[in-house]
Design a protein around this motif. Structure first.
Motif, PDB file in Angstrom:
ATOM      1  N   TRP A  36       0.860  -1.179   0.000  1.00  0.00           N
ATOM      2  CA  TRP A  36       0.000   0.000   0.000  1.00  0.00           C
ATOM      3  C   TRP A  36       0.899   1.232   0.000  1.00  0.00           C
ATOM      4  CZ3 TRP A  36      -5.303   0.201   2.656  1.00  0.00           C
ATOM      5  CH2 TRP A  36      -6.060  -0.929   2.319  1.00  0.00           C
ATOM      6  N   PRO A  37       0.621   2.199  -0.872  1.00  0.00           N
ATOM      7  CA  PRO A  37       1.490   3.383  -0.940  1.00  0.00           C
ATOM      8  C   PRO A  37       1.311   4.269   0.293  1.00  0.00           C
ATOM      9  CG  PRO A  37      -0.403   3.633  -2.390  1.00  0.00           C
ATOM     10  CD  PRO A  37      -0.474   2.243  -1.832  1.00  0.00           C
ATOM     11  N   GLY A  38       2.362   4.979   0.633  1.00  0.00           N
ATOM     12  CA  GLY A  38       2.288   5.925   1.740  1.00  0.00           C
ATOM     13  C   GLY A  38       1.668   7.235   1.312  1.00  0.00           C
ATOM     14  N   ARG A  39       0.774   7.737   2.144  1.00  0.00           N
ATOM     15  CA  ARG A  39       0.156   9.064   1.974  1.00  0.00           C
ATOM     16  C   ARG A  39      -0.603   9.247   0.663  1.00  0.00           C
ATOM     17  NH1 ARG A  39       1.919  12.603   6.153  1.00  0.00           N
ATOM     18  NH2 ARG A  39       3.521  11.573   7.381  1.00  0.00           N
ATOM     19  N   GLN A  40      -1.055   8.139   0.097  1.00  0.00           N
ATOM     20  CA  GLN A  40      -1.962   8.185  -1.053  1.00  0.00           C
ATOM     21  C   GLN A  40      -2.800   6.910  -1.040  1.00  0.00           C
ATOM     22  OE1 GLN A  40       0.163   8.403  -4.750  1.00  0.00           O
ATOM     23  NE2 GLN A  40       1.614   6.848  -4.177  1.00  0.00           N
ATOM     24  N   ALA A 114     -13.246  -3.038  -1.964  1.00  0.00           N
ATOM     25  CA  ALA A 114     -13.338  -1.666  -2.438  1.00  0.00           C
ATOM     26  C   ALA A 114     -12.375  -1.384  -3.581  1.00  0.00           C
ATOM     27  CB  ALA A 114     -13.045  -0.706  -1.285  1.00  0.00           C
ATOM     28  N   GLU A 115     -12.684  -0.312  -4.299  1.00  0.00           N
ATOM     29  CA  GLU A 115     -11.806   0.169  -5.363  1.00  0.00           C
ATOM     30  C   GLU A 115     -10.618   0.939  -4.775  1.00  0.00           C
ATOM     31  OE1 GLU A 115     -12.177   2.952  -9.381  1.00  0.00           O
ATOM     32  OE2 GLU A 115     -13.812   2.948  -7.924  1.00  0.00           O
ATOM     33  N   TYR A 116     -10.888   1.744  -3.745  1.00  0.00           N
ATOM     34  CA  TYR A 116      -9.849   2.547  -3.102  1.00  0.00           C
ATOM     35  C   TYR A 116      -9.919   2.366  -1.594  1.00  0.00           C
ATOM     36  CZ  TYR A 116      -9.895   4.976  -7.591  1.00  0.00           C
ATOM     37  OH  TYR A 116      -9.847   5.266  -8.918  1.00  0.00           O
ATOM     38  N   ALA A 117      -8.762   2.481  -0.946  1.00  0.00           N
ATOM     39  CA  ALA A 117      -8.719   2.385   0.515  1.00  0.00           C
ATOM     40  C   ALA A 117      -7.481   3.095   1.039  1.00  0.00           C
ATOM     41  CB  ALA A 117      -8.709   0.920   0.952  1.00  0.00           C
ATOM     42  N   TYR A 118      -7.575   3.498   2.305  1.00  0.00           N
ATOM     43  CA  TYR A 118      -6.425   4.090   2.981  1.00  0.00           C
ATOM     44  C   TYR A 118      -6.556   3.850   4.470  1.00  0.00           C
ATOM     45  CZ  TYR A 118      -2.376   6.925   3.796  1.00  0.00           C
ATOM     46  OH  TYR A 118      -1.120   7.323   4.146  1.00  0.00           O
ATOM     47  N   PRO A 119      -5.440   3.529   5.155  1.00  0.00           N
ATOM     48  CA  PRO A 119      -5.541   3.315   6.606  1.00  0.00           C
ATOM     49  C   PRO A 119      -5.873   4.614   7.333  1.00  0.00           C
ATOM     50  CG  PRO A 119      -3.250   3.064   5.857  1.00  0.00           C
ATOM     51  CD  PRO A 119      -4.097   3.298   4.648  1.00  0.00           C
ATOM     52  N   LEU A 120      -6.751   4.503   8.324  1.00  0.00           N
ATOM     53  CA  LEU A 120      -7.093   5.634   9.190  1.00  0.00           C
ATOM     54  C   LEU A 120      -6.306   5.567  10.489  1.00  0.00           C
ATOM     55  CD1 LEU A 120     -10.960   5.559   8.713  1.00  0.00           C
ATOM     56  CD2 LEU A 120      -9.355   7.216   7.732  1.00  0.00           C
ATOM     57  N   SER A 121      -6.040   4.346  10.948  1.00  0.00           N
ATOM     58  CA  SER A 121      -5.232   4.118  12.143  1.00  0.00           C
ATOM     59  C   SER A 121      -4.698   2.699  12.070  1.00  0.00           C
ATOM     60  CB  SER A 121      -6.063   4.322  13.411  1.00  0.00           C
ATOM     61  OG  SER A 121      -7.137   3.405  13.460  1.00  0.00           O
ATOM     62  N   HIS A 138       5.391   7.043   7.437  1.00  0.00           N
ATOM     63  CA  HIS A 138       5.139   6.675   6.037  1.00  0.00           C
ATOM     64  C   HIS A 138       3.664   6.846   5.656  1.00  0.00           C
ATOM     65  CE1 HIS A 138       6.059   4.833   2.229  1.00  0.00           C
ATOM     66  NE2 HIS A 138       5.196   3.852   2.419  1.00  0.00           N
ATOM     67  N   TYR A 139       2.747   6.466   6.568  1.00  0.00           N
ATOM     68  CA  TYR A 139       1.315   6.527   6.236  1.00  0.00           C
ATOM     69  C   TYR A 139       0.610   7.746   6.821  1.00  0.00           C
ATOM     70  CZ  TYR A 139       1.996   2.004   4.176  1.00  0.00           C
ATOM     71  OH  TYR A 139       2.436   0.993   3.367  1.00  0.00           O
ATOM     72  N   GLY A 140       1.276   8.473   7.725  1.00  0.00           N
ATOM     73  CA  GLY A 140       0.676   9.686   8.290  1.00  0.00           C
ATOM     74  C   GLY A 140      -0.537   9.419   9.155  1.00  0.00           C
TER      75      GLY A 140
END
Length: 161
Positions: A36-40, A114-121, A138-140
């Motif tokens: 998973w990319p960082g900050r995107q 899902a099509e898109y995802a990002y970690p929240l915590s 890295h993930y903010g």
């Protein structure tokens, strides 16, 4: 299938791999999947090998016809046999966390694709505490250490914080 411009939340697990000294979140079951990319946002892609599987890969992930997509459980509770693993090569370095999911979404019994995802915590067991600063940077996102929780199922059963 629904298309969400706002996000839903879910829970998932990753393996932690290091790339050039930076800890990255990688899918648990697919070794050749990208980190998973960082900050995107992570973007779903079909990882079916058409030669090996004798069928073509999907042009849009996720689809009902394929198992592709970014997975997350609806609840922070283990729901499948994969949570019987505790240690060993597969689970030597892992993280869990809450994720935002959006775009094309498929709902299934235990959660979503899902099509898109990002970690929240994120959360890691105490044995992975050394990765907290790198993952956070890295993930903010905030990274919590769960003391004494090396077993995945125990970590997911802890109250959400």
């Amino acid at each position: 299938m629904a298309d969400y411009s706002t996000y839903l939340t879910g829970w998932r697990l990753w393996r932690i791999k290091e790339h050039l000294g930076v800890p990255e979140l990688c899918p648990v079951w697919i070794d050749h999947a990208p980190a998973w990319p960082g900050r995107q946002p992570a973007s779903a892609q079909c990882l079916i090998d058409p030669v090996a599987s004798r069928r073509s890969s999907c042009s849009l992930a996720p689809t009902r016809e394929c198992g592709c997509g970014l997975y997350a459980y609806r609840l922070r509770t283990p729901v499948g046999p994969e949570f019987n693993y505790a240690k060993g090569d597969l689970w030597d370095r892992w993280a869990g966390g809450r994720v935002a999911l959006w775009g094309r979404l498929l709902e299934h019994q235990a959660g979503y694709r899902a099509e898109y995802a990002y970690p929240l915590s994120l959360f890691v067991p105490a044995t992975m505490e050394a990765y907290v600063p790198g993952l956070g940077q890295h993930y903010g996102v905030p990274v919590q250490v769960i003391p004494g929780s090396e077993v995945l199922g125990e970590a997911l059963l802890l109250p959400a914080g």
